[in-house]
Design an enzyme around this catalytic site. Structure first.
Site, PDB file in Angstrom:
ATOM      1  N   GLY A  73       0.795  -1.222   0.000  1.00 38.56           N
ATOM      2  CA  GLY A  73       0.000   0.000   0.000  1.00 38.56           C
ATOM      3  C   GLY A  73       0.826   1.268   0.000  1.00 38.56           C
ATOM      4  N   LYS A  92       7.883   8.625  -8.783  1.00 39.01           N
ATOM      5  CA  LYS A  92       7.927   7.161  -8.832  1.00 39.01           C
ATOM      6  C   LYS A  92       8.996   6.829  -9.862  1.00 39.01           C
ATOM      7  CE  LYS A  92       6.084   2.935  -8.207  1.00 39.01           C
ATOM      8  NZ  LYS A  92       5.987   2.223  -6.927  1.00 39.01           N
TER       9      LYS A  92
END
Length: 228
Positions: free
Chosen positions: A15, A38
């Protein structure tokens, strides 16, 4: 004062992105400028604009500082497999030096709250000789560990925390993210983690049917104001 953190997880599907997006959303709600990165993502879909990753897009949606997608997610791979294998299949050579260089563009924006999200767990290879944790070490950012709460998470969490500290980084805290709604003895597991983890628990996120950023923000907004 600008704050930046490296977000890692106990394993894949812990998560990380849900918590990272929730943190960004909570910071944004408090009037902070936000930005996320990311660096490496596998499991991307081809679009008219090129390969796009759902996790990277979720982070972008909570970022007030807008940059081209290629700067937020410079290495995107289609197969949902280990990043170093995906890179090898694509003929791309990943290195800590290149990841560090791309991350500097993000950090130089000096957003009030910045997160750089890893891939998988802490010791994920990016090549035959380097790991994603080496990238985190190069950045020297404090680390937030997302613990995917399920059977076996205590071992995963303690080993991950130990590795982060042994690598000489600050473990700013950890977030308990309940990924298994049927986790037996949930309260007892959380109590054990609270007792044994060598860093504070920043938030407990229950299992959410719709774990969008706004819902997660309701739980992570209790994180100390000094971190947002």
């Amino acid at each position: 004062m600008a704050q930046a953190f490296f977000i890692t997880g106990t394993d894949t599907d812990a998560g990380k992105t849900s918590v990272a997006a929730g943190l960004l959303c909570a910071a944004k709600q408090q009037g902070c400028s936000t930005l996320a990165m990311k660096p490496v993502a596998s499991g991307c879909e081809m679009t008219e604009q090129g390969l796009r990753n759902s996790d990277a897009l979720a982070l972008i949606a909570q970022s007030t500082v807008q940059l081209p997608y290629s700067q937020i997610n410079p290495y995107a791979f289609a197969p949902a497999i280990a990043p170093h294998i995906a890179a090898q299949e694509a003929g791309v050579e990943l290195s800590v030096a290149d990841l560090y260089r791309t991350a500097q563009v993000i950090l130089q924006q000096q957003a009030d709250f910045t997160v750089i999200e890893g891939a998988g767990g802490w010791r994920v290879p990016i090549s035959n000789t380097e790991f994603l944790s080496d990238f985190a070490i190069a950045l020297q950012l404090p680390v937030i560990l997302v613990v995917g709460v399920k059977l076996g998470c205590i071992n995963h969490a303690l080993l991950s925390a130990q590795a982060i500290l042994n690598d000489g980084l600050e473990l700013a805290g950890w977030v308990a993210n309940v990924v298994d709604p049927n986790c037996a003895r949930l309260a007892e597991n959380l109590a054990t983690l609270q007792q044994l983890m060598p860093a504070p628990c920043l938030a407990e996120v229950p299992h959410l049917t719709h774990a969008n950023a706004e819902h997660v923000a309701e739980y992570v907004k209790l994180i100390p104001q000094s971190m947002l």
